[in-house]
Design a protein around this motif. Sequence first.
Motif, PDB file in Angstrom:
ATOM      1  N   GLY A 269       0.828  -1.194   0.000  1.00 46.55           N
ATOM      2  CA  GLY A 269       0.000   0.000   0.000  1.00 46.55           C
ATOM      3  C   GLY A 269       0.866   1.249   0.000  1.00 46.55           C
ATOM      4  O   GLY A 269       2.095   1.179   0.047  1.00 46.55           O
ATOM      5  N   ASP A 270       0.220   2.406  -0.033  1.00 50.59           N
ATOM      6  CA  ASP A 270       0.961   3.665  -0.149  1.00 50.59           C
ATOM      7  C   ASP A 270       1.500   4.193   1.173  1.00 50.59           C
ATOM      8  O   ASP A 270       2.363   5.080   1.178  1.00 50.59           O
ATOM      9  N   ASP A 271       1.026   3.685   2.280  1.00 50.80           N
ATOM     10  CA  ASP A 271       1.473   4.193   3.580  1.00 50.80           C
ATOM     11  C   ASP A 271       2.939   3.833   3.807  1.00 50.80           C
ATOM     12  O   ASP A 271       3.324   2.649   3.793  1.00 50.80           O
ATOM     13  N   LEU A 272       3.753   4.866   4.029  1.00 46.24           N
ATOM     14  CA  LEU A 272       5.193   4.686   4.218  1.00 46.24           C
ATOM     15  C   LEU A 272       5.563   5.110   5.631  1.00 46.24           C
ATOM     16  O   LEU A 272       5.403   6.273   6.012  1.00 46.24           O
ATOM     17  N   ALA A 273       6.043   4.153   6.417  1.00 44.48           N
ATOM     18  CA  ALA A 273       6.456   4.447   7.789  1.00 44.48           C
ATOM     19  C   ALA A 273       7.871   5.014   7.778  1.00 44.48           C
ATOM     20  O   ALA A 273       8.793   4.381   7.261  1.00 44.48           O
ATOM     21  N   ARG A 274       8.036   6.202   8.341  1.00 36.92           N
ATOM     22  CA  ARG A 274       9.345   6.853   8.387  1.00 36.92           C
ATOM     23  C   ARG A 274       9.831   6.938   9.828  1.00 36.92           C
ATOM     24  O   ARG A 274       9.060   7.226  10.734  1.00 36.92           O
ATOM     25  N   ARG A 275      11.146   6.709  10.001  1.00 35.15           N
ATOM     26  CA  ARG A 275      11.718   6.775  11.338  1.00 35.15           C
ATOM     27  C   ARG A 275      13.127   7.338  11.263  1.00 35.15           C
ATOM     28  O   ARG A 275      13.935   6.882  10.447  1.00 35.15           O
ATOM     29  N   GLN A 276      13.418   8.324  12.099  1.00 34.11           N
ATOM     30  CA  GLN A 276      14.762   8.871  12.172  1.00 34.11           C
ATOM     31  C   GLN A 276      15.516   8.083  13.240  1.00 34.11           C
ATOM     32  O   GLN A 276      15.238   8.192  14.438  1.00 34.11           O
TER      33      GLN A 276
END
Length: 321
Positions: free
Chosen positions: A253-260
């Motif tokens: 799907g299009d949901d992109l989990a971002r984490r620094q």
Amino acid sequence: MSDTPRHPIHRMVTIALLLAAMVTGALMFAPAAQAAPCSANCLAPGDYTIVTLSGGLPRSYLVHVPASYSGDRPVPLLLDLHGFTSYAADERKYSGQLAQSDKRGFIAVWPEGIALSWNAYGCCAAGNAVQVDDAGFLRSVIVALKGRANIDADRVFVTGISNGGGMAQRMACESADLIRAVASVSFPLNTDRCAPAKPIGVTEIAATGDATIAYYGSTPPLAGLPNDLAGVPLGVQGARESLAAWKRISGCGDDLARRQINDEVRSEEYLSCNGGVRAGLVTVSGGKHVLYGGYVGLGYNGTYFPPIDVSEYIWENVFNL
């Protein structure tokens, strides 16, 4: 400890073929989730150099069985692939996976490429130029280890750096029936022809300062030249384009989990993909091509330590299945 040939070559070939056929036949009739303990020629804790024939060529690989291994329960298996111009022993020394094996209890394998290379998509040298069947070789390694140790068939993983990372990505495309997830360091998918047999998790770790395999991709220096010329990668796919390709391949799907992760490292991951797999990209801001701390060779003098422990990250975030 070492496995060495004890018979003339014609007898060794015959025995190898018979054993491969027997193991393959057994796997065809056993459920994939089963990992029966080994009953003959079993590996015990220690270090091995195994020599075999694959595709008519002599091949070898190093194996580390951790001290915690008893054979009474299935353990993960990891193949860790060296880069171009490097050796299996170099990867074993610098990738960090030897220490992870002892820490986490999995069996680690470091295969040796032909002429210090692998036949990855568009790279490199002899392996790619003469189309060595490296995928077939690595598949045979997995089958052989399943016959000699109690391997968890649902937790077979592949990682590698540079050309080895490219080969890991190729294994994701061509051997998903045997492999659960792949982590590639400093090399993209680099092909538009990838159709895994089943969903497989793939994460790339790449540095924006990589001067060898450009993070943003590259094109041939002159018009009309191919991306791959006799095993030399004149043009490569960018890391972000590679992530987009795996999103499509894995039906995410299009949901992109971002984490620094820290000031210099960020992760991006598609979590809603077919089969519950994940497609990810870890970006090191700046950074170098070889993301192994203390690496010596290829102009590295052992003083570079990237802002991420690649081996630890892979097991905590990619192979944590």
